[in-house]
Design an enzyme around this catalytic site. Structure first.
Site, PDB file in Angstrom:
ATOM      1  NE  ARG A 137      -1.463  -5.098  -9.993  1.00 21.59           N
ATOM      2  CZ  ARG A 137      -1.477  -6.076 -10.895  1.00 21.59           C
ATOM      3  NH1 ARG A 137      -2.211  -5.983 -11.958  1.00 21.59           N
ATOM      4  NH2 ARG A 137      -0.756  -7.147 -10.705  1.00 21.59           N
ATOM      5  CB  THR A 138       1.302  -0.114  -6.978  1.00 22.64           C
ATOM      6  OG1 THR A 138       0.236  -1.010  -6.671  1.00 22.64           O
ATOM      7  CG2 THR A 138       1.188   1.107  -6.086  1.00 22.64           C
TER       8      THR A 138
ATOM      9  CE  LYS B 106      26.720   0.115  -1.196  1.00 14.48           C
ATOM     10  NZ  LYS B 106      27.155   1.363  -1.841  1.00 14.48           N
TER      11      LYS B 106
ATOM     12  NE  ARG C  44       3.694  -1.957  -3.070  1.00 14.74           N
ATOM     13  CZ  ARG C  44       2.767  -2.572  -3.808  1.00 14.74           C
ATOM     14  NH1 ARG C  44       3.045  -3.707  -4.406  1.00 14.74           N
ATOM     15  NH2 ARG C  44       1.572  -2.048  -3.949  1.00 14.74           N
TER      16      ARG C  44
ATOM     17  CG  HIS D  11      -1.981  -0.519  -1.102  1.00 14.29           C
ATOM     18  ND1 HIS D  11      -1.534   0.591  -1.795  1.00 14.29           N
ATOM     19  CD2 HIS D  11      -1.875  -1.563  -1.962  1.00 14.29           C
ATOM     20  CE1 HIS D  11      -1.184   0.223  -3.013  1.00 14.29           C
ATOM     21  NE2 HIS D  11      -1.377  -1.075  -3.136  1.00 14.29           N
TER      22      HIS D  11
HETATM   23  C1  NCD Z   1      -2.130  -5.266  -3.551  1.00 19.90           C
HETATM   24  C2  NCD Z   1      -0.957  -5.031  -2.621  1.00 19.90           C
HETATM   25  O1  NCD Z   1       0.171  -4.875  -3.070  1.00 19.90           O
HETATM   26  O2  NCD Z   1      -1.223  -5.004  -1.429  1.00 19.90           O
HETATM   27  N1  NCD Z   1      -1.780  -5.109  -4.889  1.00 19.90           N
HETATM   28  C3  NCD Z   1      -1.774  -3.866  -5.460  1.00 19.90           C
HETATM   29  O3  NCD Z   1      -1.143  -2.949  -5.019  1.00 19.90           O
HETATM   30  N2  NCD Z   1      -2.560  -3.682  -6.525  1.00 19.90           N
HETATM   31  C4  NCD Z   1      -2.851  -6.514  -3.309  1.00 19.90           C
HETATM   32  C5  NCD Z   1      -2.085  -7.787  -3.300  1.00 19.90           C
HETATM   33  O4  NCD Z   1      -0.886  -7.817  -3.525  1.00 19.90           O
HETATM   34  O5  NCD Z   1      -2.738  -8.790  -3.030  1.00 19.90           O
END
Ligand code: NCD
Length: 306
Positions: free
Chosen positions: A57-58, A86, A107, A135
């Site tokens: 989703r992100t 690498k 990420r 986050h």
């Molecule tokens: C969260 C994350 O990645 O930290 N998810 C997200 O980005 N919607 C929460 C999770 O993974 O529990």
């Protein structure tokens, strides 16, 4: 290119005025996020989505936000196909990616990796989750959702429950909301208590908070219950995960018994910590958080270029 790069690396680094600017702009972006209008504010600009840790989703939310602003996207979703395997440093990767993209959402599974990347980046870098640390885009969309659902943020009591040790959303949200007049209640087993840096920060600001292991007592009288999953992938000891994974499971019955009015939030993905019968309640807002996330990420992208 702006004079000073506007990275978004953590919620501690956000001033209250910047938070408010993003929340206000997100409201304006709602018609675009809901596909009622197509934007062109980012026409000719490219977002690189670098996801070195699993995400659906992100990443799609950032990409949708950029596309709905008329921009374009590039993405890396498999660390095995990138030069990091690498042995390339994140600073070098950043120098290279900056030649392709105008903004990066990244990420990574290691705490601090996104900061490291930003040192080599000559384009705005947005932290889309680094290890157990931060986050910020999630915290902003959480704050936006609270404001939208309850009409305000100041004066509320917010319970954050679940894995407060390994989760990055609880600490990011607590840092962000500490800019407001908030009372916190942290509900977790003793092994997964809120991170010491958050506690130190709240003590310094004299922000009221309580810590409890008692799930049902903890949710009484709160305005918001923010649920999180136990972060399986971050446990060193799998047996410990198995022991804790069902520690708190919210059901419709528990909500109705203890606090039928509170809004129920979750960053998703949920595992088993919220039973599906809770979805029927109108104050279960976790799927609305996802919708709000597009508008908030549009605002995050736009403010990087103001
Ligand atoms: C969260 C994350 O990645 O930290 N998810 C997200 O980005 N919607 C929460 C999770 O993974 O529990």
């Amino acid at each position: 290119m702006p004079q000073k790069l506007k990275h978004l690396l953590s919620t501690q680094s956000l001033k209250k005025s910047e938070i408010e600017e993003i929340l206000a702009l997100a409201k304006e972006m709602e018609p675009y996020a809901k596909k009622e209008k197509q934007g062109n504010q980012m026409k000719g600009k490219i977002l690189a989505a670098l996801f070195y840790e699993p995400s659906t989703r992100t990443r799609l939310s950032f990409e949708t936000a950029m596309l709905r602003l008329g921009g374009e996207t590039l993405s890396v979703t498999d660390v095995n196909t990138s030069s990091i395997t690498k042995g390339e440093s994140l600073i070098d990767t950043a120098k290279v990616i900056s030649q392709f993209a105008d903004i990066v959402a990244i990420r990574h599974s290691q705490n601090g990796a996104v900061n490291e990347f930003s040192k080599g980046s000559s384009v705005p870098t947005v932290n889309a989750g680094d290890g157990t640390s931060q986050h910020p885009s999630q915290a902003l969309l959480d704050a936006y959702t609270i404001q939208k659902e309850l009409g305000k943020i100041d004066g509320l009591t917010i319970a954050i429950s679940g894995d407060l040790k390994y989760g990055r959303t609880p600490s990011s949200l607590a840092f962000l909301l500490s800019n407001y007049n908030i009372k916190f209640r942290f509900i977790s087993p003793k092994e997964l208590k809120m991170k010491p840096e958050v506690i130190t920060h709240l003590n310094r600001l004299k922000t009221p908070y309580e810590q409890t292991q008692n799930f049902e007592k903890g949710m009484k009288d709160v305005d918001v219950l923010y649920m999180t999953r136990i972060q399986r992938e971050r446990f060193e000891n799998f047996k410990e995960y198995e022991r804790l994974k069902n520690v708190y499971v919210l059901t419709k019955k528990i909500v109705l018994k203890n606090n039928p009015k509170m809004i129920i939030m979750h960053p998703l993905p949920r595992v088993n910590e919220i039973a599906t019968d809770v979805d029927e309640l109108k104050n279960a807002v976790y799927f609305r958080q996802v919708e709000n996330g597009i508008a908030v990420r549009m605002a995050i992208i736009l403010t990087r270029f103001l």
